[in-house]
Motif scaffolding. Structure first.
Motif, short mmCIF file in Angstrom:
data_model
loop_
_atom_site.label_atom_id
_atom_site.label_comp_id
_atom_site.label_asym_id
_atom_site.label_seq_id
_atom_site.Cartn_x
_atom_site.Cartn_y
_atom_site.Cartn_z
N SER A 7 -50.29 73.27 16.18
CA SER A 7 -48.87 72.92 16.22
C SER A 7 -48.71 71.48 15.77
N HIS A 8 -47.50 71.03 15.80
CA HIS A 8 -47.20 69.64 15.44
C HIS A 8 -47.71 69.31 14.03
N TRP A 9 -47.40 70.18 13.07
CA TRP A 9 -47.82 69.95 11.68
C TRP A 9 -47.06 68.76 11.13
N ARG A 10 -47.76 67.89 10.42
CA ARG A 10 -47.12 66.75 9.74
C ARG A 10 -47.64 66.67 8.32
N THR A 11 -46.80 66.18 7.43
CA THR A 11 -47.15 66.07 6.03
C THR A 11 -47.91 64.77 5.78
N PRO A 19 -43.42 68.63 -3.09
CA PRO A 19 -43.83 69.82 -2.33
C PRO A 19 -44.95 70.62 -2.98
N ASN A 20 -45.27 70.35 -4.24
CA ASN A 20 -46.35 71.07 -4.91
C ASN A 20 -47.68 70.33 -4.83
N ASN A 21 -47.67 69.18 -4.18
CA ASN A 21 -48.87 68.37 -4.10
C ASN A 21 -49.02 67.79 -2.69
N CYS A 22 -48.90 68.66 -1.68
CA CYS A 22 -48.90 68.20 -0.30
C CYS A 22 -49.92 68.95 0.55
N VAL A 23 -50.41 68.26 1.53
CA VAL A 23 -51.17 68.90 2.59
C VAL A 23 -50.53 68.51 3.92
N GLU A 24 -50.73 69.36 4.90
CA GLU A 24 -50.25 69.08 6.25
C GLU A 24 -51.43 69.08 7.20
N ARG A 32 -58.37 69.67 14.78
CA ARG A 32 -57.39 69.36 13.73
C ARG A 32 -57.59 70.37 12.62
N ALA A 33 -56.52 70.60 11.85
CA ALA A 33 -56.61 71.51 10.71
C ALA A 33 -55.78 70.96 9.57
N VAL A 34 -56.18 71.32 8.36
CA VAL A 34 -55.46 70.92 7.14
C VAL A 34 -55.02 72.20 6.45
N ARG A 35 -53.78 72.21 5.94
CA ARG A 35 -53.28 73.37 5.19
C ARG A 35 -52.44 72.90 4.02
N ASP A 36 -52.21 73.80 3.08
CA ASP A 36 -51.39 73.56 1.90
C ASP A 36 -49.92 73.72 2.29
#
Length: 69
Positions: A7-11, A19-24, A32-36
């Motif tokens: 939870s608590h995803w941040r960019t 928005p086409n070049n971001c990870v959260e 911790r986790a990283v996503r597109d």
């Protein structure tokens, strides 16, 4: 790592609003986790324990992953 709901995803601050070049980055107490960003909840996750995340961020801040010319 066991299945976890992050939870608590941040960019990332390096995403520059594109928005086409971001990870959260998402967090739990122990991981911790990283996503597109553009895939949102459907994105595969790259997950780290809290200890692994601290090691990764320390190495990044120290410049260990910079490309060399």
């Amino acid at each position: 790592m066991n299945p976890v709901t992050f939870s608590h995803w941040r960019t990332s601050s390096y995403s520059s609003g594109d928005p086409n070049n971001c990870v959260e980055i998402g967090a739990t107490l122990d991981a911790r986790a990283v996503r597109d960003t553009k895939l949102g909840a459907e994105s595969p996750l790259l997950a780290f324990s809290a200890r692994q995340w601290r090691s990764f961020t320390a190495a990044t801040k120290a410049g260990r992953f910079r490309q060399r010319d």
